[in-house]
Design a protein around this motif. Sequence first.
Motif, PDB file in Angstrom:
ATOM      1  N   LEU A 106       1.768   7.090   6.782  1.00 49.54           N
ATOM      2  CA  LEU A 106       0.574   6.840   5.991  1.00 49.54           C
ATOM      3  C   LEU A 106       0.887   6.023   4.753  1.00 49.54           C
ATOM      4  O   LEU A 106       1.914   6.221   4.118  1.00 49.54           O
ATOM      5  CB  LEU A 106      -0.053   8.169   5.550  1.00 49.54           C
ATOM      6  N   PRO A 107      -0.034   5.127   4.388  1.00 46.78           N
ATOM      7  CA  PRO A 107       0.095   4.461   3.092  1.00 46.78           C
ATOM      8  C   PRO A 107      -0.264   5.433   1.965  1.00 46.78           C
ATOM      9  O   PRO A 107      -0.775   6.520   2.206  1.00 46.78           O
ATOM     10  CB  PRO A 107      -0.914   3.322   3.153  1.00 46.78           C
ATOM     11  N   ARG A 108      -0.028   4.952   0.776  1.00 41.63           N
ATOM     12  CA  ARG A 108      -0.220   5.807  -0.396  1.00 41.63           C
ATOM     13  C   ARG A 108      -1.661   5.726  -0.879  1.00 41.63           C
ATOM     14  O   ARG A 108      -2.304   4.694  -0.780  1.00 41.63           O
ATOM     15  CB  ARG A 108       0.716   5.284  -1.484  1.00 41.63           C
ATOM     16  N   ILE A 109      -2.186   6.837  -1.388  1.00 40.11           N
ATOM     17  CA  ILE A 109      -3.538   6.757  -1.937  1.00 40.11           C
ATOM     18  C   ILE A 109      -3.460   6.550  -3.440  1.00 40.11           C
ATOM     19  O   ILE A 109      -2.403   6.714  -4.043  1.00 40.11           O
ATOM     20  CB  ILE A 109      -4.394   7.979  -1.567  1.00 40.11           C
ATOM     21  N   ARG A 110      -4.588   6.184  -4.005  1.00 39.07           N
ATOM     22  CA  ARG A 110      -4.606   5.803  -5.414  1.00 39.07           C
ATOM     23  C   ARG A 110      -4.788   7.037  -6.280  1.00 39.07           C
ATOM     24  O   ARG A 110      -5.304   8.046  -5.830  1.00 39.07           O
ATOM     25  CB  ARG A 110      -5.772   4.841  -5.622  1.00 39.07           C
ATOM     26  N   ILE A 111      -4.415   6.917  -7.536  1.00 37.27           N
ATOM     27  CA  ILE A 111      -4.384   8.109  -8.391  1.00 37.27           C
ATOM     28  C   ILE A 111      -5.774   8.730  -8.534  1.00 37.27           C
ATOM     29  O   ILE A 111      -5.927   9.949  -8.418  1.00 37.27           O
ATOM     30  CB  ILE A 111      -3.760   7.763  -9.769  1.00 37.27           C
ATOM     31  N   ASP A 112      -6.816   7.913  -8.729  1.00 33.31           N
ATOM     32  CA  ASP A 112      -8.140   8.510  -8.910  1.00 33.31           C
ATOM     33  C   ASP A 112      -8.644   9.135  -7.621  1.00 33.31           C
ATOM     34  O   ASP A 112      -9.270  10.191  -7.629  1.00 33.31           O
ATOM     35  CB  ASP A 112      -9.134   7.457  -9.422  1.00 33.31           C
ATOM     36  N   GLN A 113      -8.303   8.490  -6.484  1.00 28.97           N
ATOM     37  CA  GLN A 113      -8.699   9.067  -5.204  1.00 28.97           C
ATOM     38  C   GLN A 113      -7.982  10.383  -4.959  1.00 28.97           C
ATOM     39  O   GLN A 113      -8.539  11.328  -4.400  1.00 28.97           O
ATOM     40  CB  GLN A 113      -8.372   8.098  -4.070  1.00 28.97           C
ATOM     41  N   LEU A 151       0.825  -1.201   0.000  1.00 32.44           N
ATOM     42  CA  LEU A 151       0.000   0.000   0.000  1.00 32.44           C
ATOM     43  C   LEU A 151       0.862   1.255   0.000  1.00 32.44           C
ATOM     44  O   LEU A 151       0.339   2.345  -0.121  1.00 32.44           O
ATOM     45  CB  LEU A 151      -0.913   0.018   1.227  1.00 32.44           C
ATOM     46  N   GLY A 152       2.150   1.104   0.186  1.00 27.23           N
ATOM     47  CA  GLY A 152       3.039   2.260   0.146  1.00 27.23           C
ATOM     48  C   GLY A 152       3.318   2.862   1.498  1.00 27.23           C
ATOM     49  O   GLY A 152       3.614   4.040   1.597  1.00 27.23           O
ATOM     50  N   ASP A 197       3.094   9.933  -3.141  1.00 30.61           N
ATOM     51  CA  ASP A 197       4.293   9.615  -3.916  1.00 30.61           C
ATOM     52  C   ASP A 197       3.975   8.690  -5.077  1.00 30.61           C
ATOM     53  O   ASP A 197       4.698   7.744  -5.358  1.00 30.61           O
ATOM     54  CB  ASP A 197       5.385   9.013  -3.022  1.00 30.61           C
ATOM     55  N   LEU A 198       2.889   8.991  -5.770  1.00 31.86           N
ATOM     56  CA  LEU A 198       2.485   8.082  -6.838  1.00 31.86           C
ATOM     57  C   LEU A 198       3.428   8.098  -8.019  1.00 31.86           C
ATOM     58  O   LEU A 198       3.523   7.126  -8.745  1.00 31.86           O
ATOM     59  CB  LEU A 198       1.086   8.463  -7.325  1.00 31.86           C
ATOM     60  N   LEU A 199       4.111   9.206  -8.198  1.00 30.17           N
ATOM     61  CA  LEU A 199       4.971   9.270  -9.382  1.00 30.17           C
ATOM     62  C   LEU A 199       6.194   8.392  -9.246  1.00 30.17           C
ATOM     63  O   LEU A 199       6.858   8.105 -10.223  1.00 30.17           O
ATOM     64  CB  LEU A 199       5.360  10.710  -9.718  1.00 30.17           C
ATOM     65  N   GLU A 200       6.508   7.978  -8.038  1.00 32.53           N
ATOM     66  CA  GLU A 200       7.631   7.066  -7.894  1.00 32.53           C
ATOM     67  C   GLU A 200       7.261   5.924  -6.957  1.00 32.53           C
ATOM     68  O   GLU A 200       8.102   5.392  -6.245  1.00 32.53           O
ATOM     69  CB  GLU A 200       8.859   7.811  -7.385  1.00 32.53           C
TER      70      GLU A 200
END
Lengths: 579, 399
Positions: free
Chosen positions: B310-317, A332-333, B229-232
């Motif tokens: 925190l975990p990462r959220i998704r791009i659409d979210q 989940l990152g 940090d979705l871009l990486e």
Amino acid sequence: MTDTTLVAEHPLLERFPEGVTPDERKGYEGFIVAADRLVEFATALRDEFGYDYLSSVTGVDYLPDGKMEVVYHAYKSTGGGALVFKVQVPRENPVVPSLVSVYPGADFQEREAWDLLGIRFEGHPNLKRILMWEGFAGHPLRKDWKEAYFEEEKKPFGSRWPGGAVHRAEDENPFGKNVVYPPDFDPEKWTPVGDEALYAGLREFKKDDDLKTEQVVVNLGPQHPSTHGVFRMVVTLDGETVVRLEPVMGYLHRNHEKIGERNTYLMNIPFTDRLDYLSSMSNNWGYVQAVEKLLGDKIQVPERAEYLRVIMAEFTRIVNHIFAIGTLLNDLGAYFTPMLYALEERELILDIFEAVSGSRMMCNYFRFGGVARDLPPGVYEKMRDLVFERLPRKIDELDRYLTENEVVRARCEGVGVLTPEEAIAFSAAGPVLRASGVPYDVRRADPYGIYDRFEFDVAVRYHGDVYDRYLIRLDEIRQSIRILQQALDQLPEGDVIFGSPKYSMRVPAGEAYGRVEGPKGELGFYVVSDGSANPWRYHVRAPSFINLTALSRMCEGDKVADAIIILGSIDIVLGETDR
Amino acid sequence: MGDPFALISQWFTNLLLGWGLSESAATVIRLLVGAVILATISMLTVVVLIWVERKLAGRLQDRPGPNRAGKFGLLQPIADMIKIFTKEIVTPAQADKTIFHLAPVVFIASVLLMWVVIPFTATVMGANLNVAVLYVVAVGAFGVVAVLMAGWSSNNKFALLGAFRAVAQMVSYEVPMVLALMVPVLLARSMGLTDIVNAQSVWFIVAAPIAAVIFLITSMAEVGRAPFDLLEAESEIVAGYHTEYSGMEFGMFYVAEFLHVWTIGALLGTLFLGGWRGPGAETYPLLGILYFYIKTFIGYFIVTWIRLSLPRIRIDQMLAFNWKFLTPLILVVLIFTAILDKVLEVYAVSGWGHALSMLALNVVIGWATVQALKKVEKSRQRRRPEFPPRPVAVAPKSE
């Protein structure tokens, strides 16, 4: 606890007066079905007799009889013992109708049987090699197939025996000369045909809407941080959305089963550690249970050993689930923080494993008729402290930090849904099955060991998404702690192994299927003995492998980030997937 | 006069003039030297930051962090640097070489350029631009171009996916970020950072807490720190746009990212926490620098803390969060701040009275937002099917 006694007057024989006969070989059970009646038989079995869960499909090569046998183990998803049925075909041209249309969960297992034994499944939608590559000559599990550095049929090899002069087959056969390719195969000209077909097949997918977009095929793996090893997912992406996903595996394949058939019975116990290397204790148990079934009355497990087995298996479950939650959060990152919190508890449990077995991961603790050693002094107190004090507190802590986290919920809820019907059809097992609302736990459904003495609930969740697969692991940890508390309170004194430890075992001829509720799902071992010191057939029903059958169904239509966490929520270990 | 920086600058100019240089040449050289010093100090800060970040990560994750190289692992960044300098720089065969090698330079330049306008003290700064806020946004957006260059030229699907994400993310988060920056601009009635600092007799965090939080969130998205940090995203697309970079070229991305986070801290400090202001800072500029660094560290620490929690959220979210929540909210805040500010000006309220009225406004807006969110939460059906319960599978008793 199968219906062995009832085979002769089983209603199935009435339903199929022709083509189905009881298996009357000594030590065998179940039915032998004629190949042309198989699909009809399986459909009736599923729809009329309630055996809706196909646990294991595998083949056995009976070289002396010139026969190839496919063995199926089916269960009722409402509990109870196995129904075994077999198909026998000639070795020269083994063709068996495929059961994928009846039990979709047979998909990967039939491919595996084709790959390793060369049994052709007619009507299989995608019958190609699954663990080996196309440049591999032959089907290695056939008894007449010999590997590159072949020495002898059975272990222990004479050349490695103390007293004899050790020589290695590798030295006589230099590297490069040992490779055999199939006829009409040229490695120089070879482009991965499989891959091309894979990609071509993936490109056919069309969209309905007007927006002109290009689809990209991305290889997630085999070198990828989140595939939990060398696993590969070929993903067709439309923007960020997964249009199609195809799992590719076998990068870690070492033909565990062939090696296992060379080994003596005892040698296989440490070898099972290497399957799911996070939960070696449960692996031991599955194998030991199968062999003990074969031994029958010749062996009785002492009380104390039964309790120690339960204790170790439940600790293993906690270790595995806590690790699975940590890695899921990594997927989940969450940048390792939950992982490291989880690992701390795992280390404390591994301390106990090290104390009893001498090894933290490759425990090799179980023996036929008991366990290897008794608890060293001080370990019991340490276990009590963990189980009654520390672990419940720490699990609550993990729960508090993660469960209500908005990002975790937003990412996991409603993602990768598997309905109960699909879960059963795809032969999903363990937490994946139970998170889809099917309260099926081998410990209750088909009790082994002394699990019928303990009070615990079968954890079950009803949404079938990634979030539920996360929650169910927390639930199961709590149930394991409950079992551990009872087991530690009741732990009796006494022997830990039946008789004196033996190096070599005479196992009566026959077959047995031992299954345990491993942390990742139903772990089954199918062992066939011909009465000699080595198993004739040794098959592993690997939950990590079979749970993957449902992966593409779960991922399609979700985002690429979801595919990663869905894989994480299945919780695979490649040592077991690829075997 | 206790401003050593002005003295040094004066002395240096006089020295150059004494060597017979013309006035303009001396100015150019003075500015050049200043730029080099500024860039060097910024880069050296990163060396310290790497240690700080690793140590922080260690402590937050229940482990010691680096503790082998030097006392408290202080030499760890040096070891890291030696490693990264000696690594080979690999260029992918099919890469667009010019753009590929240019991208890290552009990326790091976009971050360094921001430091031009940041006031360390009342007098020490690169340039006292009167449109500094606009400049910061413009230069920051330059980094997006670098990311796109890197992603596109690498000829790698993961890099391309990362670049796609980067463009979607950074461009959309720019909107609420600019709007959030408008609030302090409005309060200070200037776009110059020095003016903004001077206007903060009461820190703007009191008058505009919502804008401060939104600025922090959006700038985290702009840098691409977790949970944005979705871009990486390493668990999804390996390393995103810099997947194919190795050696010091990767190091440049890495350093630029650290520096960017530090820059956010600096901007947050300058815009909302009063910049270099503090007791005694006007008489002793050195104290001002100290205050400035402390405030910068506060922002930096918050960003790091969030990253590790925190975990990462998704791009659409993430895009939904931006367009459906942040942008409307900051628009409301901006409009009401403007109205209230005008009203207060009419009634000649200033100082603490002004700040507290603004705070009251923010509290009201915040409360209304929370109520609205609760309502939405209740009405929102989470997309979760629920399956009917089945009986627990048990072995039949009869046998």
